[in-house]
Design an enzyme around this catalytic site. Sequence first.
Site, PDB file in Angstrom:
ATOM      1  CG  ASP A 257      24.372  20.833  38.433  1.00  0.00           C
ATOM      2  OD1 ASP A 257      24.568  19.632  38.205  1.00  0.00           O
ATOM      3  OD2 ASP A 257      25.036  21.745  37.906  1.00  0.00           O
TER       4      ASP A 257
ATOM      5  CD  GLU B 109      30.275  22.083  41.608  1.00  0.00           C
ATOM      6  OE1 GLU B 109      29.309  21.388  41.264  1.00  0.00           O
ATOM      7  OE2 GLU B 109      31.344  22.101  40.983  1.00  0.00           O
TER       8      GLU B 109
ATOM      9  CD  GLU C 282      22.157  19.710  33.987  1.00  0.00           C
ATOM     10  OE1 GLU C 282      21.564  20.524  33.239  1.00  0.00           O
ATOM     11  OE2 GLU C 282      22.491  18.570  33.616  1.00  0.00           O
TER      12      GLU C 282
ATOM     13  CG  HIS D 240      28.355  15.597  29.142  1.00  0.00           C
ATOM     14  ND1 HIS D 240      29.334  16.507  29.392  1.00  0.00           N
ATOM     15  CD2 HIS D 240      27.501  15.665  30.183  1.00  0.00           C
ATOM     16  CE1 HIS D 240      29.085  17.087  30.566  1.00  0.00           C
ATOM     17  NE2 HIS D 240      27.977  16.599  31.058  1.00  0.00           N
TER      18      HIS D 240
ATOM     19  NE  ARG E 109      18.930  16.275  29.600  1.00  0.00           N
ATOM     20  CZ  ARG E 109      18.159  15.189  29.706  1.00  0.00           C
ATOM     21  NH1 ARG E 109      17.087  15.068  28.957  1.00  0.00           N
ATOM     22  NH2 ARG E 109      18.441  14.243  30.557  1.00  0.00           N
TER      23      ARG E 109
ATOM     24  CG  HIS F  93      28.708  11.252  28.113  1.00  0.00           C
ATOM     25  ND1 HIS F  93      27.456  10.711  28.246  1.00  0.00           N
ATOM     26  CD2 HIS F  93      29.024  11.780  29.310  1.00  0.00           C
ATOM     27  CE1 HIS F  93      27.036  10.918  29.486  1.00  0.00           C
ATOM     28  NE2 HIS F  93      27.967  11.565  30.152  1.00  0.00           N
TER      29      HIS F  93
HETATM   30  N1  UDP Z   1      35.911  12.414  33.212  1.00  0.00           N
HETATM   31  C1  UDP Z   1      36.473  11.151  33.323  1.00  0.00           C
HETATM   32  N2  UDP Z   1      36.624  10.405  32.191  1.00  0.00           N
HETATM   33  C2  UDP Z   1      36.285  10.869  30.959  1.00  0.00           C
HETATM   34  C3  UDP Z   1      35.715  12.169  30.855  1.00  0.00           C
HETATM   35  C4  UDP Z   1      35.539  12.912  31.996  1.00  0.00           C
HETATM   36  O1  UDP Z   1      36.833  10.727  34.415  1.00  0.00           O
HETATM   37  O2  UDP Z   1      36.464  10.147  29.980  1.00  0.00           O
HETATM   38  C5  UDP Z   1      35.707  13.200  34.438  1.00  0.00           C
HETATM   39  C6  UDP Z   1      36.353  14.541  34.450  1.00  0.00           C
HETATM   40  O3  UDP Z   1      37.681  14.438  34.885  1.00  0.00           O
HETATM   41  C7  UDP Z   1      35.478  15.339  35.402  1.00  0.00           C
HETATM   42  C8  UDP Z   1      34.119  14.662  35.301  1.00  0.00           C
HETATM   43  O4  UDP Z   1      34.333  13.456  34.574  1.00  0.00           O
HETATM   44  O5  UDP Z   1      35.933  15.265  36.727  1.00  0.00           O
HETATM   45  C9  UDP Z   1      33.115  15.536  34.615  1.00  0.00           C
HETATM   46  O6  UDP Z   1      31.953  14.843  34.404  1.00  0.00           O
HETATM   47  P1  UDP Z   1      30.861  15.320  33.346  1.00  0.00           P
HETATM   48  O7  UDP Z   1      31.559  16.001  32.240  1.00  0.00           O
HETATM   49  O8  UDP Z   1      30.053  14.105  33.041  1.00  0.00           O
HETATM   50  O9  UDP Z   1      29.924  16.291  34.167  1.00  0.00           O
HETATM   51  P2  UDP Z   1      29.916  17.853  34.493  1.00  0.00           P
HETATM   52  O10 UDP Z   1      31.194  18.169  35.184  1.00  0.00           O
HETATM   53  O11 UDP Z   1      29.720  18.614  33.235  1.00  0.00           O
HETATM   54  O12 UDP Z   1      28.749  17.994  35.419  1.00  0.00           O
END
Ligand code: UDP
Length: 385
Positions: free
Chosen positions: A98, A120, A134, A214, A216, A247
């Site tokens: 997204d 997804e 998103e 993280h 927004r 982050h």
């Molecule tokens: N992740 C990572 N290192 C970190 C924090 C998160 O590899 O220090 C990975 C986590 O395992 C997951 C992904 O980042 O697979 C999630 O990314 P994010 O939280 O940025 O995005 P969202 O999933 O909320 O779209």
Amino acid sequence: MKKAKVFFILGTRPEAIKLAPLVLAFLQKEEFEVRLINTGQHREMSTAFLRNFGLTPHHDLRVMVERQSLHYLTSRIMEELERVFLEERPEFVFVQGDTTTALCGALSAFYFRVPLGHVEAGLRTWEKWRPFPEEMNRVLISRLADFHFAPTVLAKQNLLREGVAESQIFLAGNTIVDALFLILNDHRPISHPVLREELEQEDGSCRFVTVTAHRRENWGEGIRNIAFGVKMIAEACPDLKIFFSLHPNPSVRETVLRELAGISRVVLLDHLEYPDFVKLLSRSLLVITDSGGVQEEAASLRIPVLITRESTERPEVVESGLGTLVGCRTEKIVEGALTVLGAKTPLRQKSYLFGDGKASWRILHFVSRFFGFSHEDVQEFQPLS
Ligand code: UDP
């Protein structure tokens, strides 16, 4: 034999992690010519995460500029994607999730009349502004996609409810579980020096908690309240070590560092590479997060999660009993954490809520059939809780 050229368009950390197993699957089939396009929406992060899977992008569009607006980002990605589409002429395009990158990839596929697969597909909060942007990105991508690879039964139902034809939806499971299983089987040493030292020193006297933040909509006060909660949990439980993965977004980092730097038993880590993060996660008893991917990983490892959001597009985590929506309210976060940490028997074992590690394989077979490279039938994912 003429190969079918397939684009995988990504730009952020979760897209890299969730598309990597699919790219690896397509690379094994000689009928396909794979092109990996990194818009660089999160510069360095997406490339670093692809590297964790041994992948390098064919095109790196480097669109990231500090604090750029969504308008500017969208126009930069569209311009660059037009150039790459004209140069490469793909026959199938994949986008994931997204993000602005995913929306621009979908729109580009539409403008060039190329079939689009959405990985997804079907996640919804049904609230236009949450998460922003998103939720609308997902809705718009669903209008543009030709094939919707839904991760869960609920996601499939959401798409049906919006009028998507059942024949265009395929319940594949979430590719994040494929990525997680791949990395759990990878025994590389921990690369982050602080985490390595912390985990090596561990003698069983400490319980671990992992925190990420993280989104927004949580920037500012929300993140500050999460940080207060973390401080109070650390004070209340002297046997805890709380790892906060920071982050790289400057607004998030500044808030967390201001509130938590120097607090005893709270370890602040620059964001971790995926294998390091999975090692930390798999040793944690509790996760506090606003991340979608981290919720899916925690649920797959049966680790309780406090979700620091008001609404969720993954109600499966809450319905399974593993997740609790606590918003960004400090007292709710502390109460939720103390309840989980006070429970007698911690949960463990993998669960098949989001996938069984074969989503990429299913999607590969589905697309192979579309191109006439295979006539094998593929069964949809059967979730088990
Ligand atoms: N992740 C990572 N290192 C970190 C924090 C998160 O590899 O220090 C990975 C986590 O395992 C997951 C992904 O980042 O697979 C999630 O990314 P994010 O939280 O940025 O995005 P969202 O999933 O909320 O779209």
